[in-house]
Design an enzyme around this catalytic site. Sequence first.
Site, PDB file in Angstrom:
ATOM      1  N   ALA A  86       2.777  50.379 -24.630  1.00 17.82           N
ATOM      2  CA  ALA A  86       1.597  50.927 -23.961  1.00 17.82           C
ATOM      3  C   ALA A  86       0.336  50.678 -24.793  1.00 17.82           C
ATOM      4  O   ALA A  86      -0.514  51.547 -24.948  1.00 17.82           O
ATOM      5  CB  ALA A  86       1.780  52.418 -23.707  1.00 17.82           C
ATOM      6  N   CYS A  87       0.227  49.480 -25.305  1.00 19.21           N
ATOM      7  CA  CYS A  87      -0.857  49.100 -26.202  1.00 19.21           C
ATOM      8  C   CYS A  87      -1.702  48.019 -25.535  1.00 19.21           C
ATOM      9  O   CYS A  87      -1.208  47.268 -24.698  1.00 19.21           O
ATOM     10  CB  CYS A  87      -0.237  48.584 -27.508  1.00 19.21           C
ATOM     11  SG  CYS A  87      -1.392  47.912 -28.715  1.00 19.21           S
ATOM     12  N   GLY A  88      -2.947  47.919 -25.934  1.00 19.83           N
ATOM     13  CA  GLY A  88      -3.787  46.840 -25.421  1.00 19.83           C
ATOM     14  C   GLY A  88      -3.252  45.459 -25.778  1.00 19.83           C
ATOM     15  O   GLY A  88      -3.555  44.477 -25.101  1.00 19.83           O
TER      16      GLY A  88
END
Length: 161
Positions: free
Chosen positions: A35-37
């Site tokens: 759930a990271c950029g």
Amino acid sequence: MASVFDFSAVSLAGQPVELAQYQDKVLLIVNTASACGFTPQYAGLEKLHERFQARGFAVLGFPCNQFGKQEPGTEEEIGAFCESRFAVTFPLFAKVDVNGPEAHPLWQFLKHDAPGLFGTESIKWNFTKFLVRRDGSVAHRYAPTTKPEDIARDIEALLGT
């Protein structure tokens, strides 16, 4: 002198894995998060894995929840996400800490062998990458912003012809 191959880790399935099984391979070891950029880098990591695997290369992914709690899932959820969203085939391991007193020994070694900017050993964010030579020593450390495709030339150099 220690090498990456002196360590073990736990697979996403909960099985112990001796990293010695990767002896004589060039590795790209990455702390990952779902759930990271930078999560779309999974696709580029998989492309590198597919492109160079037959020549003795592997990507090893180590999910980590230490940065913005961006890897909250269980190992089963992580595996399902990586397979369904990015068709990941490279080995993924159980979640680890990469910083602090509970940091996995492999990550303690990687950080010590290849310090970051200004000599700092701590990992700053998800998708920090370590390129490892066939002898188990660290050749390069890459920032999270380094795209997997930008590492291909360095991988080629370590693989030789």
